[in-house]
Design an enzyme around this catalytic site. Structure first.
Site, PDB file in Angstrom:
ATOM      1  N   THR A 391      -5.814   3.644  13.485  1.00  0.00           N
ATOM      2  CA  THR A 391      -5.706   2.207  13.648  1.00  0.00           C
ATOM      3  C   THR A 391      -5.125   2.004  15.034  1.00  0.00           C
ATOM      4  O   THR A 391      -4.697   2.945  15.663  1.00  0.00           O
ATOM      5  CB  THR A 391      -4.759   1.698  12.540  1.00  0.00           C
ATOM      6  OG1 THR A 391      -5.381   1.966  11.302  1.00  0.00           O
ATOM      7  CG2 THR A 391      -4.435   0.232  12.642  1.00  0.00           C
ATOM      8  N   ASN A 411      -9.926   2.233   9.846  1.00  0.00           N
ATOM      9  CA  ASN A 411      -9.237   3.135   8.926  1.00  0.00           C
ATOM     10  C   ASN A 411      -9.003   4.497   9.575  1.00  0.00           C
ATOM     11  O   ASN A 411      -8.272   4.571  10.543  1.00  0.00           O
ATOM     12  CB  ASN A 411      -9.947   3.235   7.573  1.00  0.00           C
ATOM     13  CG  ASN A 411      -9.015   3.806   6.508  1.00  0.00           C
ATOM     14  OD1 ASN A 411      -7.800   3.706   6.652  1.00  0.00           O
ATOM     15  ND2 ASN A 411      -9.538   4.414   5.478  1.00  0.00           N
ATOM     16  N   ASP A 433      -9.251   2.198   1.332  1.00  0.00           N
ATOM     17  CA  ASP A 433      -7.962   1.507   1.135  1.00  0.00           C
ATOM     18  C   ASP A 433      -7.893   0.797  -0.215  1.00  0.00           C
ATOM     19  O   ASP A 433      -6.830   0.338  -0.623  1.00  0.00           O
ATOM     20  CB  ASP A 433      -7.700   0.506   2.268  1.00  0.00           C
ATOM     21  CG  ASP A 433      -7.045   1.176   3.474  1.00  0.00           C
ATOM     22  OD1 ASP A 433      -6.649   2.344   3.352  1.00  0.00           O
ATOM     23  OD2 ASP A 433      -6.936   0.518   4.522  1.00  0.00           O
TER      24      ASP A 433
END
Ligand code: DON
Length: 580
Positions: A391, A411, A433
């Site tokens: 990220t 991600n 996620d």
């Protein structure tokens, strides 16, 4: 000239000739032309500026942002330009194929938060990553076309532009990235090795040539050009969100999905909308903390952590003392347990925000804290509330005092590794996620439940914590970081370093970090971070510890009492500040 000298002179001439020939060698990603984009990067880790500052993961992106500010743009204009520039110069995490969160504090002291998180496609379902025996299929939510959520970045940037732009010139904000993608930029040592490391995965999911894989291994000083990405950015510069979610680029994305078993369709793209949300706000020792609400867990968890430690005099315990680490870890254990149960997309699930960020609630959670002994995660349950590695982050303050804290992600590093054929951009693997199955850890070891189960159109839970801090109604800190589950605890430590331990932006950013997330029941500690005797004492108190490589890449701007902007970029990568 004797024979020996003649021989030496011949060898020198030959060597020079060979050097010239080899430096003229080009392939699709390597050029020898040297100009400002192609020079080794000039990293500045810590600088003070009078007017405006940008701290980001790449020096060219930071400079793009500063140029926008110098041209009269505000922090939001600069953030848009930096987001697009990172999509080119920092492909491991910068993106247009992912999502993110932007927290804003305007010069008038108003707060805002923009959620441009990816959504699950309409054809996604709760059990899509489970086999016939209801076991999670390894890697399906991480690598390749099924891992991708519907991207939110381009819609988010347009929303931010429409509401806040001062420059009012959209294409001016995208153009620097087009140039960077067309002309290419210097690849750093770290970038070369991170690209080489993913070569196999890139090849596995992309059957056509992509810019990130070339004939030979990448090395420092190679020039990475991305002509397809430049075309996509041109469409975005010309048509805004429609240049991405409709027309040629959207068709290429859907074609990429259809050819490879992905499920994102044209309707998903057309329907995607980023959302303005009310930031979560709380006090900590007289400072105001402004951070990201769900679908990020970040803001709530950060406020819970600060509330949990507020009754204790952590300053007198001392920086990285056993007492301070124990206290922070015990708070983390309880907060991450709550995260696993109560946090998810609040458009789909009732998140008990008011309770979770309440002082009394967090102090109740800490009521069984024992200063001399670790608790066991197996004995800490998420509370029962009754109530209806990649990220990137950047921090910006402009000449008027507007501030933007923006964390964006695809991600894990290079996301799903899927590059949309003909459009040149990487797609996220954000579906990981979600909680693929209750209690089964995701890539970051995080467990989840019903609150974060997959549903069409739902946003997956995040840990991203772009945060702004005020003191006495004035802007004080802009901070955030990547790092998956460690994002929250890295931002927590940076804020405590500044507020409690009196550090400047640089010391607070560069100091080493530790992390606990309830499960696994271990304190993760950066290598060579803590004295052996501190680790021994923590273990004697009942903590399990594990050493790991770096945690987070924090970008911090602190407004000093005299108004000077003290900007720091994390030492852990190529991050760099710029300003004027
Ligand atoms: O949204 C999240 O929490 C994760 N997708 C963030 C991933 C991340 O920070 C990876 N970076 N190291």
């Amino acid at each position: 000239m004797n024979v020996k000298n003649r021989y030496l002179s011949f060898m020198l001439t030959l060597l020079t000739f060979l050097m010239i020939v080899s430096s003229c060698r080009t392939d699709e990603n390597t050029q020898t032309q040297i100009d400002e984009f192609h020079l080794p990067i000039k990293i500045a880790k810590h600088q003070q500026y009078k007017n405006a500052a940008v701290s980001s993961a790449h020096h060219l992106a930071s400079e793009v942002g500063v140029q926008v500010l110098k041209d009269g743009g505000n922090a939001i204009d600069a953030a848009i330009a930096v987001q697009f520039a990172l999509a080119v110069t920092y492909p491991i995490a910068g993106n247009i194929g992912g999502g993110g969160f932007m927290v804003i504090r305007t010069e008038e002291g108003l707060y805002d938060a923009l959620d441009f998180r990816e959504t699950a496609p309409a054809n996604a379902n709760k059990d899509m990553y489970l086999d016939a025996d209801k076991n999670v299929i390894p890697n399906l939510s991480l690598l390749g076309h099924l891992a991708c959520g519907v991207p939110g970045v381009v819609d988010g940037m347009e929303k931010a532009f429409d509401k806040y732009s001062k420059l009012k010139n959209w294409s001016r904000l995208v153009e620097p990235s087009i140039e960077l993608a067309q002309r290419g930029f210097y690849v750093t040592n770290k970038q070369a090795s991170s690209l080489n490391k993913r070569r196999k995965e890139f090849k596995k999911v992309n059957d056509k040539p992509i810019a990130f894989v070339k004939g030979k291994a990448w090395k420092q000083g190679d020039i990475l050009t991305q002509p397809d990405l430049a075309k996509t950015l041109e469409a975005i510069a010309k048509n805004g969100r429609a240049g991405f979610y409709e027309g040629e680029v959207a068709n290429l994305l859907v074609e990429e999905m259809n050819q490879n078993g992905g499920i994102i369709n044209l309707e998903d793209l057309k329907k995607y909308t980023s959302k303005w949300r009310a930031p979560v706000v709380s006090d900590y020792r007289g400072y105001t903390i402004i951070s990201m609400p769900p679908p990020s867990s970040g803001g709530i968890a950060l406020i819970q952590l600060l509330n949990s430690i507020e009754p204790y005099n952590i300053e007198s315990m001392g920086f990285h003392s056993t007492e301070a680490i124990h206290l922070m870890v015990e708070a983390e254990r309880r907060v991450y347990a709550d995260r696993s149960k109560h946090l998810g997309d609040m458009d789909f699930y009732d998140v008990p925000i008011a309770t979770l960020i309440d002082d009394d609630y967090n102090q109740m959670r800490m009521s069984n804290f024992d200063p001399s002994k670790a608790s066991l995660s197996s004995e800490i349950e998420p509370s029962d509330i009754k109530e209806s590695e990649e990220t990137t982050h950047f921090s910006i303050v402009d000449q008027w005092g507007n501030a933007v804290s923006l964390t964006t992600t695809i991600n894990t590093g290079y996301g799903s590794k899927v590059v949309v054929d003909g459009a040149g951009f990487l797609l996220n693997n954000e579906m990981d996620d979600f909680s693929a199955k209750p209690g089964v850890p995701n890539f970051f070891g995080l467990v989840g439940n019903e609150a974060n189960a997959i549903a069409p159109g739902k946003r997956m839970l995040s840990s991203m914590s772009p945060t702004i801090v005020e003191k006495d109604g004035e802007l004080k800190i802009v901070v955030g970081t990547p790092g998956g589950s460690t994002i929250i605890t890295s931002v927590f430590q940076t804020i405590v370093n500044i507020i409690d331990f009196g550090m400047n932006a640089n010391a607070a950013t560069q100091s080493c970090r530790f992390h606990h997330q309830w499960l696994p029941d271990k304190i993760q500690i950066e290598e060579r971070c803590l004295d052996e005797n501190i680790i021994d004492t923590l273990e004697k108190m009942g903590h399990a510890t594990v050493s790991r490589k770096s945690i987070g890449k924090v970008e911090t701007i602190v407004v000093n009492d005299d108004g000077i902007l003290d900007a720091a970029a994390d030492r852990r990568n190529d991050d760099s500040v710029s300003g004027y």
